[in-house]
Design a protein around this motif. Structure first.
Motif, PDB file in Angstrom:
ATOM      1  N   SER A  80       0.862  -1.174   0.000  1.00 36.85           N
ATOM      2  CA  SER A  80       0.000   0.000   0.000  1.00 36.85           C
ATOM      3  C   SER A  80       0.904   1.232   0.000  1.00 36.85           C
ATOM      4  O   SER A  80       2.130   1.115   0.144  1.00 36.85           O
ATOM      5  N   SER A  83       2.667   0.906   3.507  1.00 39.74           N
ATOM      6  CA  SER A  83       3.636  -0.172   3.731  1.00 39.74           C
ATOM      7  C   SER A  83       4.852  -0.025   2.827  1.00 39.74           C
ATOM      8  O   SER A  83       5.968  -0.369   3.218  1.00 39.74           O
ATOM      9  N   ASN A 110      -4.460  -2.025  -1.894  1.00 38.59           N
ATOM     10  CA  ASN A 110      -4.222  -2.547  -0.550  1.00 38.59           C
ATOM     11  C   ASN A 110      -4.415  -1.507   0.542  1.00 38.59           C
ATOM     12  O   ASN A 110      -4.490  -1.868   1.718  1.00 38.59           O
ATOM     13  N   LYS A 113      -7.500  -2.013   3.012  1.00 30.42           N
ATOM     14  CA  LYS A 113      -7.610  -3.191   3.882  1.00 30.42           C
ATOM     15  C   LYS A 113      -7.664  -2.761   5.350  1.00 30.42           C
ATOM     16  O   LYS A 113      -6.662  -2.716   6.064  1.00 30.42           O
ATOM     17  N   ALA A 115      -8.597  -4.132   8.015  1.00 31.62           N
ATOM     18  CA  ALA A 115      -8.195  -5.078   9.061  1.00 31.62           C
ATOM     19  C   ALA A 115      -6.676  -5.199   9.196  1.00 31.62           C
ATOM     20  O   ALA A 115      -6.193  -5.921  10.072  1.00 31.62           O
ATOM     21  N   ASP A 116      -5.942  -4.513   8.339  1.00 32.21           N
ATOM     22  CA  ASP A 116      -4.478  -4.624   8.340  1.00 32.21           C
ATOM     23  C   ASP A 116      -3.863  -3.253   8.593  1.00 32.21           C
ATOM     24  O   ASP A 116      -3.669  -2.465   7.666  1.00 32.21           O
ATOM     25  N   ALA A 118      -0.944  -2.348   9.060  1.00 32.85           N
ATOM     26  CA  ALA A 118       0.335  -2.115   8.378  1.00 32.85           C
ATOM     27  C   ALA A 118       0.127  -1.550   6.979  1.00 32.85           C
ATOM     28  O   ALA A 118       1.055  -0.964   6.408  1.00 32.85           O
ATOM     29  N   ARG A 119      -1.076  -1.729   6.446  1.00 36.71           N
ATOM     30  CA  ARG A 119      -1.330  -1.277   5.069  1.00 36.71           C
ATOM     31  C   ARG A 119      -2.450  -0.246   4.941  1.00 36.71           C
ATOM     32  O   ARG A 119      -2.451   0.542   3.994  1.00 36.71           O
ATOM     33  N   TYR A 120      -3.386  -0.263   5.856  1.00 38.29           N
ATOM     34  CA  TYR A 120      -4.574   0.582   5.692  1.00 38.29           C
ATOM     35  C   TYR A 120      -4.245   2.071   5.770  1.00 38.29           C
ATOM     36  O   TYR A 120      -3.480   2.522   6.623  1.00 38.29           O
TER      37      TYR A 120
END
Length: 275
Positions: A80, A83, A110, A113, A115-116, A118-120
């Motif tokens: 993303s 990230s 990405n 996302k 729920a993540d 590290a990427r959202y």
């Protein structure tokens, strides 16, 4: 004569994988050649021999550029805008980019996302914040950043009508481009129009749809509505290059040429961004 694409794929899978992708010619003495850097995700990434015929549009960019233009594709599967920075990938580009170079920046797949962590990123706040790091870094190096909205997925209703899948991220990127006076390639819009024109069946030859036994790398077949096989990567790269006069060394003859074969691409031994 029209040759069925699946016949071509079988022939390619049984023979050489790497083809006559033009390797960059040496630059003239004292004149450094421009470089096009790509920061993005799996839809743009360069794939390896073991992934054939999967390919990303960044992998196909050299098909539509003169041989004196170098492409450094740093697009990373799963990345993303956040990230990519946190993993040090942007720093790697900024350490190498030079005046006159171009940085294509394409994220959104990405970033959504939730729920993540590290990427959202949130479309109108942190997505903008991270994208500004790419723009500011390129400009500090006197290079040209270009924002590229995320390529659209293969999404059709039961009636065969295409629909959009990236939420507010393309609009947020368009807004940032306008606010910062950054060149924009609206790949979301361009690809959505192409998929709608082709329809549900024809788009399967662009995305990674393979029958069982069709490719030794996917013996059980594959149905993937996000990633491309070579033909799709080539045609998306055509959209990208044709859309921006800011990309150096555009090969107008190649852009006008239809039926570019899959073996115009090269699949290296390993994925370069992951090596």
């Amino acid at each position: 004569m029209t040759i069925d694409r699946r016949t071509l794929l079988r022939a390619t899978a049984g023979g050489a994988i790497a083809g006559p992708l033009g390797l960059a010619a040496p630059a003239a003495a004292g004149r450094p050649r421009p470089t096009v850097f790509v920061a993005g995700d799996s839809t743009a990434a360069t794939y390896a021999v073991a992934d054939h015929p999967r390919a990303g549009w960044g992998q196909a960019l050299p098909v539509f550029l003169r041989h004196d233009i170098r492409v450094v594709n740093e697009a990373l599967s799963g990345a993303s805008s956040k990230s990519f920075v946190d993993l040090g990938r942007l720093d790697r580009i900024l350490a190498a980019i030079r005046p006159g170079d171009v940085l294509l920046v394409s994220f959104g797949h990405n970033d959504s996302k939730t729920a993540d962590p590290a990427r959202y990123t949130e479309p109108w706040t942190t997505f903008h914040d991270y994208l500004r790091l790419y723009l500011d870094g390129a400009r500090a190096a006197r290079a040209t950043p270009i924002l590229v909205t995320p390529v659209e997925r293969r999404r059709f209703t039961a009636e065969g009508t295409p629909y959009l899948s990236h939420g507010e991220y393309p609009a947020a990127m368009r807004d940032l481009a306008a606010t910062t006076r950054t060149p924009l390639i609206d790949l979301t819009d361009l690809s959505f129009a192409l998929w709608g024109e082709l329809g549900p069946e024809a788009t399967k030859d662009y995305f990674l749809w393979l029958d069982a036994g069709e490719s030794p790398n996917y013996p059980d077949g594959v149905v993937d509505n996000t990633h491309f096989q070579a033909h799709g990567a080539i045609e998306v790269a055509r959209l990208v290059v044709a859309a921006s006069r800011h990309i150096p060394g555009r090969d107008q003859r190649a852009l006008c040429r239809t039926g570019i074969p899959d073996d115009a691409l090269v699949w290296p031994p390993t994925r370069p961004a992951e090596s």
